[in-house]
Design an enzyme around this catalytic site. Structure first.
Site, mmCIF file in Angstrom:
data_model
loop_
_atom_site.group_PDB
_atom_site.id
_atom_site.type_symbol
_atom_site.label_atom_id
_atom_site.label_comp_id
_atom_site.label_asym_id
_atom_site.label_seq_id
_atom_site.Cartn_x
_atom_site.Cartn_y
_atom_site.Cartn_z
ATOM 1 N N TYR A 135 0.784 -1.187 -0.153
ATOM 2 C CA TYR A 135 0.140 0.049 0.093
ATOM 3 C C TYR A 135 1.054 1.221 0.188
ATOM 4 O O TYR A 135 1.731 1.462 0.625
ATOM 5 C CB TYR A 135 -0.937 0.250 1.226
ATOM 6 C CG TYR A 135 -1.609 1.306 1.394
ATOM 7 C CD1 TYR A 135 -2.773 1.555 0.777
ATOM 8 C CD2 TYR A 135 -0.995 2.398 2.077
ATOM 9 C CE1 TYR A 135 -3.431 2.672 0.756
ATOM 10 C CE2 TYR A 135 -1.831 3.530 2.142
ATOM 11 C CZ TYR A 135 -3.030 3.777 1.444
ATOM 12 O OH TYR A 135 -3.575 4.976 1.449
ATOM 13 N N GLU B 7 -3.084 7.769 -4.210
ATOM 14 C CA GLU B 7 -3.273 6.255 -3.542
ATOM 15 C C GLU B 7 -2.975 5.319 -4.651
ATOM 16 O O GLU B 7 -3.798 5.352 -5.811
ATOM 17 C CB GLU B 7 -4.246 6.054 -2.835
ATOM 18 C CG GLU B 7 -4.291 4.836 -1.920
ATOM 19 C CD GLU B 7 -5.802 4.744 -1.400
ATOM 20 O OE1 GLU B 7 -5.771 5.008 -0.132
ATOM 21 O OE2 GLU B 7 -6.719 4.007 -1.916
#
Length: 380
Positions: A101, A189
């Site tokens: 992530y 992101e």
């Protein structure tokens, strides 16, 4: 402004981040054709501005063009968190060994951007934060200096990767920060950022939220706005110079000034009511704006009363009254309206409303107005 995955990847590619080939499809036939172009195997991904697509069945593997057709047909039209899927992203398949992530977001409290990474990629970061917060690495970035390459490397090495992998990840993090700044974003992101079997990196998914107030710097970014997934009344309000956000309550609010609008919603909540919207008519003395505001509020069938709360500074109370009277004459207003006017020309405005003969309730204080609006909406 939320940017869908396919568009987010296009933007990230401009900053040098690695992505797979893919195209957007709005019909099963288009998905089949794109799958053929990609070599006969692909992934069909629902394009909606919410997370949890995989769990909802919005991401499916297709091993042939015909299977791509069937999978796209199954995904198009389904609802994910209440949002109907109207388009899918047909993209090449990737083989990978690790998922990471990586995200950069704006922390308003600390007035800094935050780089956040985790070796537990591929799932919602909120779930990681809840179940294993120690797996999340954070770095606050000084806005005066930006992200230094050595900081990106330091964060990457903390992920437990080998040297080559960590250096590649660090390079991606640095490019992500350049995209964050260059796009005037609130969020960039990649989840997951994967390491493929050949050792290369790939942004398997991407999410970008742009700052609406900075779009004037790069007006070309408005081309990525997807009106299919935005509230039509918020779009209409923006076109008419109003700031409007729909909420779930039953008391419509028309207020001048963002601060007063927030305070109005707060006082409605304090006395047990639920605001139906945030609506700032702005600081200009334009009767047409008030009429437009009333029209947008009345489009919400949940509204049971309307609270007009005006502090007349630049805005003149008599112009607000003119707009309200015009709105009553032109619109079918069947819900009770409470008006509180104070400031410039307030006496003239109140007199105009009183002499109009219209069914308008007046209040002298914010509290009185909020309590009356709640009562007329069936509460209190």
């Amino acid at each position: 402004m939320k940017v869908l995955e396919y568009a987010a990847k296009e933007l990230l590619k401009e900053y040098g981040l690695p992505i797979k080939k893919g195209k957007l499809a709005t019909t099963p036939e288009e998905a089949r054709s794109i799958c053929e172009e990609l070599g006969g195997r692909c992934v069909i991904k629902a394009q909606v501005p919410v997370g949890g697509r995989g769990k909802a069945g919005g991401i499916k593997l297709a091993n042939s063009p015909e299977e791509a057709y069937e999978k796209a047909r199954a995904i198009l039209g389904m609802k994910i968190k209440g949002i109907e899927v109207k388009k899918v992203y047909v993209v090449e398949i990737a083989d990978f060994t690790k998922e990471i992530y990586a995200g950069i977001f704006l922390d308003r409290k600390n007035e800094k951007a935050v780089l956040m990474v985790s070796a537990e990629g591929g799932v919602e970061i909120e779930e990681v934060a809840r179940t294993n917060p120690d797996a999340i690495i954070k770095l606050y970035i000084d806005p005066a200096y930006g992200l230094f390459p050595f900081q990106a490397r330091e964060v990457a090495f903390r992920l437990g990767l080998d040297n080559k992998e960590a250096l590649k990840v660090a390079t991606c993090l640095y490019k992500m920060y350049n995209a964050f700044v260059g796009l005037n974003a609130q969020l960039v992101e990649i989840n997951p950022l994967v390491i493929e079997t050949d050792g290369n990196l790939l942004a398997l998914d991407a999410k970008i939220i742009l700052d609406d107030n900075a779009l004037f710097k790069k007006p070309e970014l408005t081309n990525y706005r997807d009106l299919d997934y935005e509230d039509p009344y918020e779009i209409e309000a923006k076109e008419k110079g109003l700031s409007f956000v729909k909420l779930d309550g039953n008391i419509g609010c028309a207020v001048n000034g963002a601060g007063l609008a927030m305070a109005t919603m707060d006082i409605i909540k304090k006395y047990g009511g639920e605001p139906a919207n945030f609506l700032d008519v702005g600081g200009s003395s334009n009767p047409e704006k008030m009429k437009n505001a009333m029209n947008i509020i009345l489009s919400d069938k949940n509204v049971k009363s309307i609270y007009v709360n005006i502090f007349g500074g630049i805005t003149r109370c008599d112009d607000i009254a003119t707009g309200l009277i015009s709105a009553f004459k032109e619109l079918d207003i069947k819900v009770p309206v409470v008006v509180r006017l104070t400031g410039t020309n307030e006496e003239i405005g109140r007199k105009m409303l009183k002499e109009s003969g219209l069914p308008i309730h007046t209040a002298s204080t914010m509290r009185e107005g909020a309590q009356l609006a709640i009562k007329l909406a069936g509460g209190g």
